[in-house]
Scaffold this active site. Structure first.
Site, PDB file in Angstrom:
ATOM      1  N   MET A  21       0.923  -1.156   0.039  1.00 59.30           N
ATOM      2  CA  MET A  21       0.033   0.029   0.059  1.00 59.30           C
ATOM      3  C   MET A  21       0.754   1.231  -0.069  1.00 59.30           C
ATOM      4  O   MET A  21       0.364   2.474   0.165  1.00 59.30           O
ATOM      5  CB  MET A  21      -0.870  -0.208   1.157  1.00 59.30           C
ATOM      6  CG  MET A  21      -2.037  -0.879   1.213  1.00 59.30           C
ATOM      7  SD  MET A  21      -3.444  -0.674   2.121  1.00 59.30           S
ATOM      8  CE  MET A  21      -2.822  -0.377   3.712  1.00 59.30           C
ATOM      9  N   HIS A  28       9.228  -3.831   3.514  1.00 64.33           N
ATOM     10  CA  HIS A  28       8.806  -4.184   2.006  1.00 64.33           C
ATOM     11  C   HIS A  28      10.051  -4.403   1.197  1.00 64.33           C
ATOM     12  O   HIS A  28       9.935  -5.274   0.110  1.00 64.33           O
ATOM     13  CB  HIS A  28       8.128  -2.667   1.481  1.00 64.33           C
ATOM     14  CG  HIS A  28       6.880  -2.344   2.194  1.00 64.33           C
ATOM     15  ND1 HIS A  28       6.617  -1.438   3.055  1.00 64.33           N
ATOM     16  CD2 HIS A  28       5.889  -3.050   2.112  1.00 64.33           C
ATOM     17  CE1 HIS A  28       5.498  -1.287   3.344  1.00 64.33           C
ATOM     18  NE2 HIS A  28       4.691  -2.390   3.222  1.00 64.33           N
TER      19      HIS A  28
END
Length: 247
Positions: A21, A28
């Site tokens: 997101m 990430h």
């Protein structure tokens, strides 16, 4: 994106996929680097998915920093960022949702009704669009990873799902885009969550097997911090997420 993916696959090249997101952190980026090592082509998606936010949650204020995210993605080895608009994912008169029934209403799902329906739906759509050989998720969101794996299995989506270790700050707090919401006092107290997890691990290594006793000790430790209020602590079977009395 779908046409690009088809062309890559026709050439016999593998696609690794990291759905996010945005508001990227080292957790990430560790997934993107893993995908880079294991695949010919790497796609990272950035989409703040409205379907997984409930009333009063942080959809509008969730950080959106595309320029910075793009810089980080490139540095970690992504070939493409897929950055769709909400109207592309959920066009007018959109009606189809995916619900992994028994796994979605417990644990976090009990406190966030509809959240995992939104997650399963958007991830199924992203899998169909990106057509990856392997998708990478963080272990931090354990329930989410289990639900996605079950969804892909039940719907016969032909890909591998890899769940990678949680990336943590120096004091053990799991990296999260939402950590930015914490003030200094809250951020300091939040590290107790990791200490509680380590306590449970140590108790199990010492031979403790009673779940209630381990949960009691964890709750006792967390409650010492003024900013911390326990929603739930649960020790569960990783296949069905049902509580286990004895480990």
């Amino acid at each position: 994106m779908q046409e690009l993916a088809k062309g890559i696959r026709r050439k016999g090249r593998s696609i690794g996929f990291v759905p996010t997101m945005g508001a990227l952190h080292q957790g990430h980026l560790s997934l993107i680097r893993k995908a880079r090592r294991e695949n010919d082509f790497v796609v990272a998606s950035i989409f703040v998915n409205p379907a997984q936010f409930g009333p009063g949650e942080d959809f509008k204020r969730y950080p959106r920093v595309l320029r910075h995210d793009a810089y980080l993605c490139k540095g970690a080895g992504a070939d493409v960022i897929f950055y769709p608009a909400a109207k592309d994912i959920y066009p007018d008169n959109y009606q189809t949702y995916v619900l992994v029934e028994d796994l979605s209403g417990v644990l976090c799902g009990k406190f966030r009704p509809g959240h995992f329906r939104g997650v399963a739906t958007v991830v199924a759509k992203l899998f169909n669009i990106v057509q990856p050989d392997t998708a990478y998720f963080g272990q931090k969101d354990a329930q989410q990873a289990i639900i996605i794996r079950k969804m892909a299995q039940d719907l016969h989506i032909p890909l591998r799902i890899k769940v990678m270790p949680t990336a943590r700050e120096k004091d053990g707090l799991a990296m999260s885009s939402r950590n930015a919401y914490l003030d200094k006092s809250q951020r300091r107290d939040a590290a107790v969550l990791y200490r509680a997890l380590k306590l449970s691990r140590d108790l199990i290594r010492q031979g403790k097997r009673n779940s209630k006793e381990i949960i009691r000790r964890m709750r006792q430790l967390i409650s010492q911090k003024k900013n911390c209020r326990v929603q739930y602590i649960s020790i569960v079977d990783l296949e069905n997420l049902k509580p286990v009395a004895e480990i």
